[in-house]
Design an enzyme around this catalytic site. Sequence first.
Site, PDB file in Angstrom:
ATOM      1  CB  CYS A  16      10.937 -14.035 -33.675  1.00  0.00           C
ATOM      2  SG  CYS A  16      11.861 -12.981 -34.768  1.00  0.00           S
ATOM      3  CG  ASN A  34       9.742  -9.187 -36.927  1.00  0.00           C
ATOM      4  OD1 ASN A  34       9.815  -9.339 -35.705  1.00  0.00           O
ATOM      5  ND2 ASN A  34      10.096 -10.117 -37.787  1.00  0.00           N
ATOM      6  CG  HIS A  91       7.007 -13.299 -34.386  1.00  0.00           C
ATOM      7  ND1 HIS A  91       7.398 -12.136 -33.768  1.00  0.00           N
ATOM      8  CD2 HIS A  91       7.841 -13.462 -35.451  1.00  0.00           C
ATOM      9  CE1 HIS A  91       8.425 -11.620 -34.422  1.00  0.00           C
ATOM     10  NE2 HIS A  91       8.707 -12.403 -35.447  1.00  0.00           N
TER      11      HIS A  91
HETATM   12  N1  ACO Z   1      10.639  -3.225 -51.618  1.00  0.00           N
HETATM   13  C1  ACO Z   1      10.359  -3.517 -52.894  1.00  0.00           C
HETATM   14  N2  ACO Z   1      10.602  -4.720 -53.433  1.00  0.00           N
HETATM   15  C2  ACO Z   1      11.131  -5.656 -52.613  1.00  0.00           C
HETATM   16  C3  ACO Z   1      11.436  -5.409 -51.264  1.00  0.00           C
HETATM   17  C4  ACO Z   1      11.172  -4.126 -50.769  1.00  0.00           C
HETATM   18  N3  ACO Z   1      11.434  -3.770 -49.502  1.00  0.00           N
HETATM   19  N4  ACO Z   1      11.937  -6.530 -50.718  1.00  0.00           N
HETATM   20  C5  ACO Z   1      11.953  -7.458 -51.691  1.00  0.00           C
HETATM   21  N5  ACO Z   1      11.479  -6.931 -52.819  1.00  0.00           N
HETATM   22  C6  ACO Z   1      11.327  -7.561 -54.137  1.00  0.00           C
HETATM   23  C7  ACO Z   1      12.193  -8.770 -54.294  1.00  0.00           C
HETATM   24  O1  ACO Z   1      13.498  -8.402 -54.654  1.00  0.00           O
HETATM   25  C8  ACO Z   1      11.460  -9.481 -55.402  1.00  0.00           C
HETATM   26  O2  ACO Z   1      11.824  -8.884 -56.610  1.00  0.00           O
HETATM   27  P1  ACO Z   1      12.046  -9.805 -57.914  1.00  0.00           P
HETATM   28  O3  ACO Z   1      10.730 -10.459 -58.159  1.00  0.00           O
HETATM   29  O4  ACO Z   1      12.443  -8.802 -58.940  1.00  0.00           O
HETATM   30  O5  ACO Z   1      13.120 -10.766 -57.541  1.00  0.00           O
HETATM   31  C9  ACO Z   1      10.009  -9.157 -55.128  1.00  0.00           C
HETATM   32  O6  ACO Z   1      10.008  -8.031 -54.244  1.00  0.00           O
HETATM   33  C10 ACO Z   1       9.245 -10.272 -54.468  1.00  0.00           C
HETATM   34  O7  ACO Z   1      10.052 -10.782 -53.404  1.00  0.00           O
HETATM   35  P2  ACO Z   1       9.545 -11.913 -52.475  1.00  0.00           P
HETATM   36  O8  ACO Z   1      10.619 -12.289 -51.506  1.00  0.00           O
HETATM   37  O9  ACO Z   1       8.909 -12.991 -53.284  1.00  0.00           O
HETATM   38  O10 ACO Z   1       8.388 -11.125 -51.723  1.00  0.00           O
HETATM   39  P3  ACO Z   1       7.382 -11.677 -50.676  1.00  0.00           P
HETATM   40  O11 ACO Z   1       6.028 -11.419 -51.115  1.00  0.00           O
HETATM   41  O12 ACO Z   1       7.746 -13.061 -50.224  1.00  0.00           O
HETATM   42  O13 ACO Z   1       7.663 -10.708 -49.443  1.00  0.00           O
HETATM   43  C11 ACO Z   1       8.863 -10.740 -47.379  1.00  0.00           C
HETATM   44  C12 ACO Z   1       8.960 -10.632 -48.872  1.00  0.00           C
HETATM   45  C13 ACO Z   1       8.038  -9.573 -46.860  1.00  0.00           C
HETATM   46  C14 ACO Z   1      10.270 -10.673 -46.795  1.00  0.00           C
HETATM   47  C15 ACO Z   1       8.174 -12.068 -47.000  1.00  0.00           C
HETATM   48  O14 ACO Z   1       8.758 -13.131 -47.696  1.00  0.00           O
HETATM   49  C16 ACO Z   1       8.241 -12.345 -45.543  1.00  0.00           C
HETATM   50  O15 ACO Z   1       7.619 -11.668 -44.743  1.00  0.00           O
HETATM   51  N6  ACO Z   1       8.977 -13.395 -45.156  1.00  0.00           N
HETATM   52  C17 ACO Z   1       9.105 -13.715 -43.784  1.00  0.00           C
HETATM   53  C18 ACO Z   1      10.081 -12.767 -43.208  1.00  0.00           C
HETATM   54  C19 ACO Z   1      10.147 -12.903 -41.756  1.00  0.00           C
HETATM   55  O16 ACO Z   1       9.158 -13.083 -41.129  1.00  0.00           O
HETATM   56  N7  ACO Z   1      11.344 -12.782 -41.260  1.00  0.00           N
HETATM   57  C20 ACO Z   1      11.577 -12.771 -39.919  1.00  0.00           C
HETATM   58  C21 ACO Z   1      11.063 -14.009 -39.235  1.00  0.00           C
HETATM   59  S1  ACO Z   1      12.052 -14.412 -37.975  1.00  0.00           S
HETATM   60  C22 ACO Z   1      12.177 -13.058 -37.087  1.00  0.00           C
HETATM   61  O17 ACO Z   1      11.175 -12.384 -36.919  1.00  0.00           O
HETATM   62  C23 ACO Z   1      13.539 -12.644 -36.608  1.00  0.00           C
END
Ligand code: ACO
Length: 349
Positions: free
Chosen positions: A115, A285, A255
């Site tokens: 990214c 993304n 990003h």
């Molecule tokens: N739909 C519904 N529930 C979901 C989903 C989904 N698509 N994905 C995860 N959950 C659930 C999880 O399983 C978890 O359930 P649990 O509490 O029963 O275990 C709950 O939602 C909360 O999960 P978290 O991981 O705490 O959710 P968070 O608020 O952190 O959001 C997310 C997750 C969107 C992935 C966030 O952490 C994020 O954006 N992280 C950065 C990701 C990123 O930017 N990646 C790429 C960067 S590098 C690049 O761009 C290549």
Amino acid sequence: MTTGRFARISSVGSALPQRVVPNAYFESIVETSDQWIVERTGIRERRFAGPGESTASLSAAAGEEALRRAGVAPQSVDLLIVCTCTPERIIPSTAAFVQTRLGLTCPAFDLNAACAGWVYGLSVADAQIRAGAADRVLVIGAEVLSRVLDMTDRTTCVLFGDGAGASLLEPGEEPGVIASMLALDGTAAELLTQPAGGTGEPVTEAALKARRNFLRMSDGQAVFKMAVTAMASACTEVLEKAGRSAEDLKLVIGHQANARILTALGKRLGLDREKVLIDIEKVGNTSAASIPIALDGAWRRGLLEPGDLVLTAAFGAGMAWGSSLIRWTASPPDAVTVLAARGERSAGA
Ligand code: ACO
């Protein structure tokens, strides 16, 4: 380093695949909801490449637009850099296919900083121009992430989209790329990875069965926190290098991984909300393509005028990150382009 010869962005372009994939699509394949995706990420839809669309075709479409807008002939480009972590093929480079499609005759290579790719590419292009090694450098960020997504994994499949953004750099008398910083922490490499498909782990039947040929993110929350901290410190470092402060900025284009990451970044930098561009709602993304797509959108909507200071910040797999401070130098778009672009976004942004 001041050399008296500087690089500036003279033109931008972007390209998205035809197929629009709304959040509702994922409700039918994994346990998720439109509401969860919108609230947790800010994404409502993204584009997925269809038959005949690929990293090279999207790169070429974005590059062609940037060259056309600048009125620059393909033969006069001195270097092509295609920033991607989803290449057309492993061998040869995506750049080889893009060079042919655009009718370029210059050297060309791929750059993989995930990214952070476009920010890395911009820095390389800036150095080439400052050193006098090249006059015109085309930097393209392009991804077709949909083809490496595990559509059974709700923690990743809803996040990403496909697309390409291009920027043409040319020499200028004033610095257009004012200051940059690049960084990488390889100790965090396993956080976000596509384990199989390279020489470390070739694709075998067992790897396919274990779905190791797809993108994996082991700890989304850790990536979230690292992204905010790393991009904020990169931005601060670049502003300090340039002797500027956050108040001098017209726009921060980070990003586009998650709207909440960008909001947190803006808060850390003490910026008003409207100065932090959030352009994720309709594209998701798009990794290395996200900043140049957002930059192109901001330009087309008339948000950038010559002389404006734009701070970019990226973070992604590696973990790699970086930032660059840009003085905007591309000519403004015509009124028809602005009206069309504002119409495109009026439903959401
Ligand atoms: N739909 C519904 N529930 C979901 C989903 C989904 N698509 N994905 C995860 N959950 C659930 C999880 O399983 C978890 O359930 P649990 O509490 O029963 O275990 C709950 O939602 C909360 O999960 P978290 O991981 O705490 O959710 P968070 O608020 O952190 O959001 C997310 C997750 C969107 C992935 C966030 O952490 C994020 O954006 N992280 C950065 C990701 C990123 O930017 N990646 C790429 C960067 S590098 C690049 O761009 C290549």
